[in-house]
Write a protein that holds these residues in place. Structure first.
Motif, PDB file in Angstrom:
ATOM      1  N   ALA A  65       0.858  -1.190   0.000  1.00  0.00           N
ATOM      2  CA  ALA A  65       0.000   0.000   0.000  1.00  0.00           C
ATOM      3  C   ALA A  65       0.890   1.235   0.000  1.00  0.00           C
ATOM      4  O   ALA A  65       1.860   1.302   0.749  1.00  0.00           O
ATOM      5  CB  ALA A  65      -0.913   0.020   1.210  1.00  0.00           C
ATOM      6  N   ASP A  68      -2.119   7.178   0.258  1.00  0.00           N
ATOM      7  CA  ASP A  68      -3.445   6.944   0.831  1.00  0.00           C
ATOM      8  C   ASP A  68      -4.218   5.869   0.083  1.00  0.00           C
ATOM      9  O   ASP A  68      -5.411   5.676   0.319  1.00  0.00           O
ATOM     10  CB  ASP A  68      -4.253   8.247   0.821  1.00  0.00           C
ATOM     11  CG  ASP A  68      -3.652   9.302   1.742  1.00  0.00           C
ATOM     12  OD1 ASP A  68      -3.057   8.914   2.770  1.00  0.00           O
ATOM     13  OD2 ASP A  68      -3.765  10.495   1.428  1.00  0.00           O
ATOM     14  N   GLU A  70      -5.452   2.121  -1.434  1.00  0.00           N
ATOM     15  CA  GLU A  70      -5.859   0.846  -0.851  1.00  0.00           C
ATOM     16  C   GLU A  70      -4.720  -0.161  -0.948  1.00  0.00           C
ATOM     17  O   GLU A  70      -3.931  -0.130  -1.897  1.00  0.00           O
ATOM     18  CB  GLU A  70      -7.088   0.298  -1.588  1.00  0.00           C
ATOM     19  CG  GLU A  70      -8.350   1.103  -1.371  1.00  0.00           C
ATOM     20  CD  GLU A  70      -8.842   1.025   0.060  1.00  0.00           C
ATOM     21  OE1 GLU A  70      -8.830  -0.078   0.647  1.00  0.00           O
ATOM     22  OE2 GLU A  70      -9.211   2.078   0.607  1.00  0.00           O
ATOM     23  N   LYS A  72      -3.076  -3.641  -1.836  1.00  0.00           N
ATOM     24  CA  LYS A  72      -3.308  -4.565  -2.941  1.00  0.00           C
ATOM     25  C   LYS A  72      -2.327  -5.722  -2.823  1.00  0.00           C
ATOM     26  O   LYS A  72      -1.188  -5.539  -2.409  1.00  0.00           O
ATOM     27  CB  LYS A  72      -3.098  -3.846  -4.277  1.00  0.00           C
ATOM     28  CG  LYS A  72      -3.321  -4.751  -5.463  1.00  0.00           C
ATOM     29  CD  LYS A  72      -3.168  -4.024  -6.785  1.00  0.00           C
ATOM     30  CE  LYS A  72      -3.339  -5.046  -7.899  1.00  0.00           C
ATOM     31  NZ  LYS A  72      -3.087  -4.536  -9.188  1.00  0.00           N
TER      32      LYS A  72
END
Length: 140
Positions: A65, A68, A70, A72
């Motif tokens: 990550a 900011d 997400e 993965k």
């Protein structure tokens, strides 16, 4: 997904693989690092300074990550790019039972690499530095 780093998890093993000044542009250097993560291995939040980074998963899977964004999961054969100044919030082996290996290729100004040394390539966030030193010291 909440992302936290825990210094009790094992550290990855970083091995330099190459370092070259670009022949057609010696103001830039390209450096390779292999990172071998044991099962449940983890790297604390960090930056790569002014380097651009391309990471390629050789085996296993990595939870990553940045900034900011997400988190993965990247599997073997997949890659990602990190622009200079990105904050890598987490880089974890996604498996509790299998190891994972990535290869990171850095492109950085030669003068910065020469002045600051290879330590400039992985800059652990200040608030995690003491814990990271403890984490790495356990494997020595």
């Amino acid at each position: 997904m909440s992302i936290t780093w825990n210094k009790s998890r094992p550290a990855g093993i970083i091995t330099p693989t190459f370092s070259y000044e670009l022949a057609d542009n010696p103001a830039l250097s390209v450096v390779g690092l292999r990172v071998e993560y044991p099962p449940d291995g983890s790297t604390p939040p960090h930056r790569h300074g002014t380097a651009s980074v391309i990471a390629y998963v050789i085996s296993g899977s990595i939870l990553s990550a940045m900034n900011d964004g997400e988190a993965k999961v990247y599997k073997a054969g997949e890659s990602w790019y990190e622009a200079p100044g990105c904050h890598h919030r987490i880089s974890d082996n996604d498996s509790k039972t299998e190891g994972a290996v990535i290869h990171a290729t850095f492109i950085i100004k030669t003068e910065i690499l020469v002045a600051d040394g290879p330590e400039v390539l992985v800059q652990i966030d200040e608030e995690y530095l003491e814990g990271a030193m403890e984490q790495m010291g356990r494997k020595l």
